[in-house]
Design a protein around this motif. Structure first.
Motif, PDB file in Angstrom:
ATOM      1  N   LEU A 180       0.829  -1.198   0.000  1.00  0.00           N
ATOM      2  CA  LEU A 180       0.000   0.000   0.000  1.00  0.00           C
ATOM      3  C   LEU A 180       0.869   1.256   0.000  1.00  0.00           C
ATOM      4  CD1 LEU A 180      -2.747   1.201   0.104  1.00  0.00           C
ATOM      5  CD2 LEU A 180      -2.782   0.889   2.564  1.00  0.00           C
ATOM      6  N   ARG A 253       2.451  -0.323  11.722  1.00  0.00           N
ATOM      7  CA  ARG A 253       1.490   0.228  12.660  1.00  0.00           C
ATOM      8  C   ARG A 253       1.208   1.701  12.337  1.00  0.00           C
ATOM      9  NH1 ARG A 253      -0.323  -1.007  17.893  1.00  0.00           N
ATOM     10  NH2 ARG A 253      -1.331   0.838  18.726  1.00  0.00           N
ATOM     11  N   GLU A 257      -2.390   3.221  11.252  1.00  0.00           N
ATOM     12  CA  GLU A 257      -3.057   4.256  12.026  1.00  0.00           C
ATOM     13  C   GLU A 257      -3.372   5.468  11.175  1.00  0.00           C
ATOM     14  OE1 GLU A 257      -1.072   4.819  15.797  1.00  0.00           O
ATOM     15  OE2 GLU A 257      -2.013   2.934  16.394  1.00  0.00           O
ATOM     16  N   GLY A 260      -6.314   4.402   9.050  1.00  0.00           N
ATOM     17  CA  GLY A 260      -7.462   3.789   9.703  1.00  0.00           C
ATOM     18  C   GLY A 260      -7.674   2.334   9.315  1.00  0.00           C
ATOM     19  N   LEU A 261      -6.593   1.624   8.974  1.00  0.00           N
ATOM     20  CA  LEU A 261      -6.736   0.204   8.640  1.00  0.00           C
ATOM     21  C   LEU A 261      -6.687  -0.618   9.920  1.00  0.00           C
ATOM     22  CD1 LEU A 261      -4.157  -0.107   5.730  1.00  0.00           C
ATOM     23  CD2 LEU A 261      -6.638   0.075   5.541  1.00  0.00           C
ATOM     24  N   ASP A 262      -7.417  -1.719   9.919  1.00  0.00           N
ATOM     25  CA  ASP A 262      -7.337  -2.664  11.021  1.00  0.00           C
ATOM     26  C   ASP A 262      -6.232  -3.662  10.658  1.00  0.00           C
ATOM     27  OD1 ASP A 262      -7.679  -4.555  12.965  1.00  0.00           O
ATOM     28  OD2 ASP A 262      -9.870  -4.505  12.866  1.00  0.00           O
ATOM     29  N   LEU A 263      -5.157  -3.697  11.447  1.00  0.00           N
ATOM     30  CA  LEU A 263      -4.031  -4.581  11.124  1.00  0.00           C
ATOM     31  C   LEU A 263      -4.460  -6.033  10.970  1.00  0.00           C
ATOM     32  CD1 LEU A 263      -0.754  -3.708  13.031  1.00  0.00           C
ATOM     33  CD2 LEU A 263      -1.288  -3.600  10.606  1.00  0.00           C
ATOM     34  N   SER A 326     -14.370  -6.488   4.300  1.00  0.00           N
ATOM     35  CA  SER A 326     -15.289  -6.549   3.168  1.00  0.00           C
ATOM     36  C   SER A 326     -14.725  -5.742   2.024  1.00  0.00           C
ATOM     37  CB  SER A 326     -16.655  -6.010   3.566  1.00  0.00           C
ATOM     38  OG  SER A 326     -16.533  -4.678   3.982  1.00  0.00           O
ATOM     39  N   GLU A 328     -12.889  -4.326  -1.397  1.00  0.00           N
ATOM     40  CA  GLU A 328     -11.542  -4.242  -1.931  1.00  0.00           C
ATOM     41  C   GLU A 328     -10.645  -3.488  -0.978  1.00  0.00           C
ATOM     42  OE1 GLU A 328     -11.123  -1.040  -4.835  1.00  0.00           O
ATOM     43  OE2 GLU A 328     -13.264  -1.213  -5.064  1.00  0.00           O
ATOM     44  N   LEU A 329     -10.224  -4.135   0.069  1.00  0.00           N
ATOM     45  CA  LEU A 329      -9.319  -3.465   0.986  1.00  0.00           C
ATOM     46  C   LEU A 329      -8.064  -3.072   0.207  1.00  0.00           C
ATOM     47  CD1 LEU A 329      -8.622  -2.618   3.830  1.00  0.00           C
ATOM     48  CD2 LEU A 329      -7.683  -4.882   4.210  1.00  0.00           C
ATOM     49  N   LEU A 330      -7.531  -4.022  -0.474  1.00  0.00           N
ATOM     50  CA  LEU A 330      -6.299  -3.799  -1.219  1.00  0.00           C
ATOM     51  C   LEU A 330      -6.264  -4.757  -2.391  1.00  0.00           C
ATOM     52  CD1 LEU A 330      -3.302  -3.610   1.236  1.00  0.00           C
ATOM     53  CD2 LEU A 330      -3.971  -1.960  -0.467  1.00  0.00           C
TER      54      LEU A 330
ATOM     55  N   ARG B  49     -14.159  -0.055  17.557  1.00  0.00           N
ATOM     56  CA  ARG B  49     -12.982  -0.901  17.408  1.00  0.00           C
ATOM     57  C   ARG B  49     -12.370  -1.256  18.756  1.00  0.00           C
ATOM     58  NH1 ARG B  49      -9.053   0.686  12.753  1.00  0.00           N
ATOM     59  NH2 ARG B  49      -7.089  -0.134  13.532  1.00  0.00           N
ATOM     60  N   ARG B  99     -18.262   1.946  -3.253  1.00  0.00           N
ATOM     61  CA  ARG B  99     -19.368   1.003  -3.129  1.00  0.00           C
ATOM     62  C   ARG B  99     -20.655   1.647  -2.644  1.00  0.00           C
ATOM     63  NH1 ARG B  99     -18.742  -3.073   0.324  1.00  0.00           N
ATOM     64  NH2 ARG B  99     -17.522  -1.721   1.668  1.00  0.00           N
ATOM     65  N   ARG B 111     -16.988   0.874 -12.775  1.00  0.00           N
ATOM     66  CA  ARG B 111     -15.623   0.461 -13.099  1.00  0.00           C
ATOM     67  C   ARG B 111     -15.607  -0.914 -13.756  1.00  0.00           C
ATOM     68  NH1 ARG B 111     -11.654   0.502  -8.261  1.00  0.00           N
ATOM     69  NH2 ARG B 111     -13.089  -1.090  -7.577  1.00  0.00           N
ATOM     70  N   TYR B 121      -5.545   7.188  -1.443  1.00  0.00           N
ATOM     71  CA  TYR B 121      -5.591   7.442  -0.015  1.00  0.00           C
ATOM     72  C   TYR B 121      -5.217   8.878   0.308  1.00  0.00           C
ATOM     73  CZ  TYR B 121      -6.395   2.586   1.101  1.00  0.00           C
ATOM     74  OH  TYR B 121      -6.959   1.350   1.225  1.00  0.00           O
ATOM     75  N   PRO B 342     -22.301  -5.256   4.823  1.00  0.00           N
ATOM     76  CA  PRO B 342     -21.244  -4.470   4.193  1.00  0.00           C
ATOM     77  C   PRO B 342     -20.926  -4.838   2.748  1.00  0.00           C
ATOM     78  CG  PRO B 342     -20.625  -4.998   6.426  1.00  0.00           C
ATOM     79  CD  PRO B 342     -21.886  -5.752   6.148  1.00  0.00           C
ATOM     80  N   ASP B 343     -21.221  -6.041   2.321  1.00  0.00           N
ATOM     81  CA  ASP B 343     -20.933  -6.376   0.934  1.00  0.00           C
ATOM     82  C   ASP B 343     -22.090  -6.117  -0.007  1.00  0.00           C
ATOM     83  OD1 ASP B 343     -18.241  -7.179   1.163  1.00  0.00           O
ATOM     84  OD2 ASP B 343     -18.955  -8.933   2.256  1.00  0.00           O
ATOM     85  N   ARG B 362     -19.827  -4.722  11.965  1.00  0.00           N
ATOM     86  CA  ARG B 362     -18.496  -5.272  12.083  1.00  0.00           C
ATOM     87  C   ARG B 362     -18.133  -5.681  13.493  1.00  0.00           C
ATOM     88  NH1 ARG B 362     -15.250  -4.165   7.628  1.00  0.00           N
ATOM     89  NH2 ARG B 362     -16.758  -2.894   6.598  1.00  0.00           N
ATOM     90  N   TYR B 363     -18.517  -4.846  14.418  1.00  0.00           N
ATOM     91  CA  TYR B 363     -17.996  -5.045  15.750  1.00  0.00           C
ATOM     92  C   TYR B 363     -19.042  -5.574  16.712  1.00  0.00           C
ATOM     93  CZ  TYR B 363     -13.944  -2.825  13.828  1.00  0.00           C
ATOM     94  OH  TYR B 363     -12.862  -2.535  13.044  1.00  0.00           O
TER      95      TYR B 363
END
Ligand code: SF4
Lengths: 334, 375
Positions: A180, A253, A257, A260-263, A326, A328-330, B49, B99, B111, B121, B342-343, B362-363
């Motif tokens: 990324l 990390r 941060e 805002g990604l969850d590792l 869920s 397309e994270l990457l 979270r 989405r 797309r 980003y 979410p999907d 999610r949580y």
């Protein structure tokens, strides 16, 4: 299924699962593919072996910590290793785009060679195709591999009991974070570096303890969260992990941060996640930590009796569910 | 994280757990229930979270506000973005937007059907895209609150000074204070305290909340996004509430100045003018939008590409609007977790990583359990 393929279908998360369940399993799910192993264990002429394949479309081709060449070796070697086998032979299929600099190809093939030598695998067969400019993005690689089954392992969920330990062999999320950062051009001081590396030595090293090892997996696409959910889903146990015990690299990390990604959702390419009897946790850690790739190994949690539930004790002691990522994270991470 | 770090963090969190429990007992003795709102999506996500609702006793309700920019964006905006992608324009956007359902489709579908949608980003990626594709038009989807406005305008400023001619913004910038003012003066909604976001406040300044404390008696604390920051912030809000004296507490004074970031505000002012904005769920709020000034209309994608933004069609079953006001909890939407997840999101709150429904899904349903700001 109506509609078209979306990038999210390749993300390793819920959409990917749906695609496999609706399009692949109904057609091919009757045989060894049924349980969707990353590597199938097969018998031929009385000998048991593991068989696996993986395609690599990572972008960029070269990134901090590796390139598509070593990734293509490590990906298949790791799939074979976590199935409890000793990787022996690989195939190497290249799809090259017209215009790819030969110097780039040379660096990538050097990495394939170095990776294969380090893993003790032989590139036994291969194929090369070239497509017109614009029809692939530089270079794609497919590798398939064969490994000898290490007979000591008898992996399976039947013997899992509450109190069993969950271990990881190293920092999580380094590969995804490195890709990324490279792709987005983030210049971070001591930023993330991919952990593209083999885990076969870690598997081999614990063969003497194999009787108490229930399950191994390398958390690639979809990260640790996906592997944990796949383990617990539909089984008689649940899992509980502790955020404060998850090993991670500072650069990874920092990026997570920032974005805002969850590792837990970010891919590793040289990390082993293992479930074993509680009393084996320490002896396994001890063996792993003698290798550079296992130096930061940790117990991160344990099995619970809450069937199907994966929960995280957060850094401050709250309790929450660990969900699948869920969409397309990457895309194109490996 | 090393073990000792983690251990200290747990200890500090335990301290706040006890303090909040004390506040809870006092509220119970007095027969009161306090309703606090976290304004911003980054807080919503961090609260979910780190499972911060686990720390709250029964008398303390924490509801999520309208602070997820994707969630409050009108579907008509998505329709316009999709139309651009269909016309062959390169659309550059933060991932969350891809989405979000428009009236008929999503950018992800556009797309898959051949549209050029690039996820980034950082806004600077859009500038890069424009520079690398001089023969194409690039449109950046400029959605966000003051925190996002500042870097996007900095990017635009760079584009202007570099003479980049093929880049424009489809703006849906929104301002937080007018939305809070609208919520607080709504007689159907009761809010006793606001957990104010550090990053937005760093731009607009802590003084922006003074009217809420002084005129409406709403406790305000500017807090960071680390879990301990949030616990400290909640503790601060409770102290104000129980003492009966509302004020603006700035727990992030290192970064958040009373008057905000003057340099960023000046740059924003050079390019942007306030205008009315329609918020999903909240309706039209005066002066809550930031639009490009007429002299920069060539950077306005709507103008440049002759788009007519029309109000889009919402999924009629989606209760995002009520949820954004904190009137309903996500779990109270009949579609939650069933038809909508979410999907296959039916509403934006299920898409954005900062959306209330997504956080709740999610949580594990902990988010929004304590709902109902309605007095
Ligand atoms: S659960 Fe889905 S449909 Fe219901 S309010 Fe949330 S986003 Fe809208």
């Amino acid at each position: 299924m109506k509609g078209r393929i979306l990038l999210g279908h390749g993300g390793g998360g819920r959409l990917s699962h749906e695609l496999v369940e609706t399009e692949i399993l109904p057609r091919f799910g009757a045989g060894p593919l049924q349980s969707l192993p990353d590597a199938a264990t097969l018998t031929l002429g009385g000998r048991r072996f593991c068989f696996s394949t993986d395609s690599f479309v990572v972008q960029p081709l070269e990134f901090p910590g590796g390139n598509i060449g070593d990734l293509a070796v490590h990906g298949t070697v790791n799939d074979l290793a976590v199935a409890g086998s000793r990787p022996r032979f690989l195939s190497l299929a290249l799809i090259l785009e017209e215009g790819l600099p030969l110097a780039t190809l040379g660096r990538i093939l050097d990495a394939v060679k170095r990776g294969a030598d380090a893993c003790g695998v032989t590139i036994a067969t291969g194929d090369t195709k070239v497509v017109r400019r614009g029809q692939c993005d530089g270079l794609y690689i497919n590798t398939a591999g064969i490994g000898e089954v290490i007979e000591e392992f008898s992996l399976g969920f039947a013997g899992v009991i509450p109190g069993d330990a969950i271990l990881v062999s190293g920092p999580i999320g380094d590969h995804g974070a490195a890709i990324l950062a490279a792709r987005e051009g983030f210049r971070i001081d001591r930023g993330p570096v991919s952990d593209s590396r083999p885990v076969h030595r870690l598997v081999e090293a614990i063969a003497p303890l194999a009787a108490g090892v229930r399950f191994m997996r390398d958390p690639t696409r979809g990260g640790v969260a996906t592997v944990l959910n796949e383990m617990a889903l539909g089984h008689h146990f649940g899992l509980r992990i502790r955020e404060n015990d998850l090993p991670h690299s500072p650069g990874t990390r920092a990026l997570a941060e920032m974005l805002g990604l969850d590792l837990l959702h970010v891919a590793s390419e040289g990390c082993l996640l293992l479930l074993c009897a509680r009393e084996l946790a320490d002896p396994i850690l001890e063996r792993w930590r003698t290798f550079p790739e296992g130096r930061q190994a940790q117990v991160i949690g344990e099995v619970t009796d809450q069937a199907g539930r994966v929960v995280l004790e957060t850094a401050i002691g709250g309790l929450r569910l660990v969900d699948l990522p869920s969409g397309e994270l990457l895309p194109r991470i490996c | 994280m090393n073990y000792r770090d983690g251990f200290r963090r747990m200890e500090a969190a335990g301290h706040f757990r006890r303090r909040l429990a004390d506040h809870g007992r006092q509220l119970a003795r007095e027969g009161r229930v306090v309703r606090l709102m976290e304004v911003c999506g980054s807080h919503t996500m961090a609260i979910a979270r780190y499972a911060i609702r686990d720390f709250l006793p029964a008398g303390i309700r924490l509801v999520s506000g309208p602070g997820c920019p994707v969630c409050v964006t009108d579907p008509g905006y998505l329709d316009a973005a999709i139309e651009l992608a269909d016309r062959g324009v390169i659309v550059s956007t933060f991932g969350d937007m891809v989405r979000v359902p428009g009236s008929r489709s999503t950018l992800a579908q556009a797309r898959a059907e051949g549209g050029r949608v690039e996820v980034c980003y950082s806004p600077m990626s859009a500038l890069e895209l424009a520079r690398n594709h001089p023969a194409s038009e690039v449109v950046f989807l400029a959605v966000g609150f003051e925190t996002t406005v500042a870097p996007v305008i900095a990017m635009l400023d760079a584009a202007v000074s570099q003479g980049i001619g093929n880049l424009s913004l489809l703006t849906a910038f929104k301002r937080i204070p007018p939305a809070l003012a609208a919520l607080i003066s709504d007689p159907g909604i009761r809010i006793d305290g606001l957990l104010c976001p550090a990053h937005v406040s760093a731009i607009i300044g802590a003084d922006a909340y003074l009217p809420f404390a002084e005129t409406h008696g709403v406790a305000c604390v500017v807090a960071g996004f680390e879990p301990l920051d949030i616990l400290l912030g909640l503790d601060g809000l409770l102290q104000q509430y129980l003492s009966g004296k509302a004020r603006v507490d700035n727990q992030y004074a290192r970064v958040v100045k009373p008057g905000g970031n003057r340099q960023a505000l000046a740059l924003m002012d050079r390019y942007l003018l306030p205008g009315d904005a329609s918020w999903r769920g909240l309706g039209t709020i005066p002066a809550s939008a930031l639009n490009l000034r007429p002299e920069f209309s060539r950077f306005d994608a709507g103008n440049r590409h002759g788009l007519i933004l029309q109000p889009g069609r919402l999924n009629p079953g989606c209760l995002c609007g009520e949820i954004l006001k904190g009137k309903l909890a996500p779990e109270e939407c009949p579609l939650f977790g069933g038809a909508c997840h979410p999907d296959r999101p039916l509403g934006p709150c299920m898409v954005s990583s900062e959306g209330n429904c997504a956080a709740a899904f999610r949580y594990g349903g902990k988010v929004g359990m304590a709902s109902g700001v309605c007095a």
